[in-house]
Scaffold this motif. Structure first.
Motif, PDB file in Angstrom:
ATOM      1  N   CYS A 242       0.516  -1.576   0.025  1.00 35.64           N
ATOM      2  CA  CYS A 242       0.341   0.324   0.065  1.00 35.64           C
ATOM      3  C   CYS A 242       1.087   1.615   0.281  1.00 35.64           C
ATOM      4  N   ASP A 243       2.246   1.452   0.620  1.00 36.03           N
ATOM      5  CA  ASP A 243       3.311   2.690   0.596  1.00 36.03           C
ATOM      6  C   ASP A 243       3.241   3.383  -0.889  1.00 36.03           C
ATOM      7  N   LEU A 244       3.187   2.084  -1.791  1.00 33.24           N
ATOM      8  CA  LEU A 244       3.979   2.387  -3.024  1.00 33.24           C
ATOM      9  C   LEU A 244       3.190   2.664  -3.495  1.00 33.24           C
ATOM     10  N   VAL A 245       1.677   2.320  -3.740  1.00 36.18           N
ATOM     11  CA  VAL A 245       0.919   3.229  -4.042  1.00 36.18           C
ATOM     12  C   VAL A 245       0.221   4.243  -3.156  1.00 36.18           C
ATOM     13  N   GLY A 246       0.589   5.062  -2.794  1.00 32.91           N
ATOM     14  CA  GLY A 246      -0.158   5.859  -1.994  1.00 32.91           C
ATOM     15  C   GLY A 246      -1.029   6.065  -0.910  1.00 32.91           C
ATOM     16  N   VAL A 247      -1.364   4.768  -0.299  1.00 32.18           N
ATOM     17  CA  VAL A 247      -2.358   4.517   0.244  1.00 32.18           C
ATOM     18  C   VAL A 247      -1.687   3.857   1.724  1.00 32.18           C
ATOM     19  N   ASP A 248      -2.441   4.408   3.109  1.00 30.78           N
ATOM     20  CA  ASP A 248      -2.084   3.972   4.396  1.00 30.78           C
ATOM     21  C   ASP A 248      -2.231   2.579   4.566  1.00 30.78           C
ATOM     22  N   GLU A 249      -1.886   1.864   5.918  1.00 28.56           N
ATOM     23  CA  GLU A 249      -2.295   0.706   5.290  1.00 28.56           C
ATOM     24  C   GLU A 249      -3.843   0.344   6.212  1.00 28.56           C
ATOM     25  N   GLU A 250      -3.985   1.239   7.261  1.00 24.83           N
ATOM     26  CA  GLU A 250      -5.361   1.240   7.648  1.00 24.83           C
ATOM     27  C   GLU A 250      -6.682   1.525   6.928  1.00 24.83           C
ATOM     28  N   THR A 251      -6.388   2.570   5.526  1.00 20.02           N
ATOM     29  CA  THR A 251      -7.520   2.363   4.482  1.00 20.02           C
ATOM     30  C   THR A 251      -7.016   1.307   4.051  1.00 20.02           C
ATOM     31  N   MET A 252      -6.048   1.006   3.216  1.00 23.91           N
ATOM     32  CA  MET A 252      -5.850  -0.293   2.892  1.00 23.91           C
ATOM     33  C   MET A 252      -7.043  -1.679   3.210  1.00 23.91           C
TER      34      MET A 252
END
Length: 138
Positions: free
Chosen positions: A27-37
Motif C-alpha cells: 500500500c505504501d507504494l501506491v500512496g495509501v496508508d495501511e488502515e485505509t487499504m
C-alpha cells in the motif's frame, strides 16, 4: 524493490484476509496508508465473502493496479484501459499457474480437489504484483 512476498504471508498469519494481505503489503507504494487499504479490501476476502467470486489475493492485486495506474481524472477518466490491461495480465497469469481465479474452484469446494491453498494464492498474487506492477521496467 526488495520482495515483500514473505510480508504478505506474515500479514495473513496475523489475521488479514487474502486481499488485505496482498494489498496492505504494497500500500505504501501506491500512496495509501495501511488502515485505509485494510478497510478498502476487507469485503474482498473469501472470494468476496462467499467463495463465489474472484480469489481475494487476486482482487487485492487489482486494487493495487488501479491505485498505481489511475490518473484519478474524474472529469475525463482516461486511464482505465491501461488499468484493465494490467488487471487482465495479472488474472491471466494467475489462472495459468493455478487453473482458476475463483475462490471455490481454487479450494476444490465442489470437486474435492484443491488447486491452491490460500497461502499459495497469496504468494502467487504477490509475485505477480512485483513482476507486473513494480518491476524495474514498469
Amino acid at each position: 524493490m526488495e520482495s515483500r512476498v514473505d510480508k504478505t504471508i506474515e500479514l495473513h498469519n496475523k489475521g488479514y484476509n487474502c486481499a488485505q494481505a496482498v494489498a496492505c503489503a504494497y500500500c505504501d507504494l501506491v500512496g495509501v496508508d495501511e488502515e485505509t487499504m485494510f478497510k478498502m479490501t476487507e469485503g474482498l476476502g473469501l472470494g468476496m465473502g462467499g467463495m463465489e467470486g474472484t480469489c481475494g489475493a487476486v482482487t487485492g492485486t487489482c486494487i493495487l493496479a488501479g491505485m498505481k495506474n489511475s490518473t484519478g481524472n474524474l472529469d475525463a477518466p482516461n486511464s482505465k484501459v491501461n488499468t484493465y490491461k494490467l488487471s487482465r495480465e495479472i488474472l491471466e497469469s494467475f489462472k495459468v499457474k493455478n487453473g482458476s481465479v475463483v475462490c471455490k474452484e481454487l479450494k476444490g469446494v465442489q470437486t474435492g480437489k484443491m488447486l491452491r491453498a490460500c497461502p499459495g494464492c497469496i504468494m502467487d498474487a504477490a509475485s505477480l504484483v512485483e513482476k507486473i506492477l513494480f518491476s524495474e521496467e514498469s
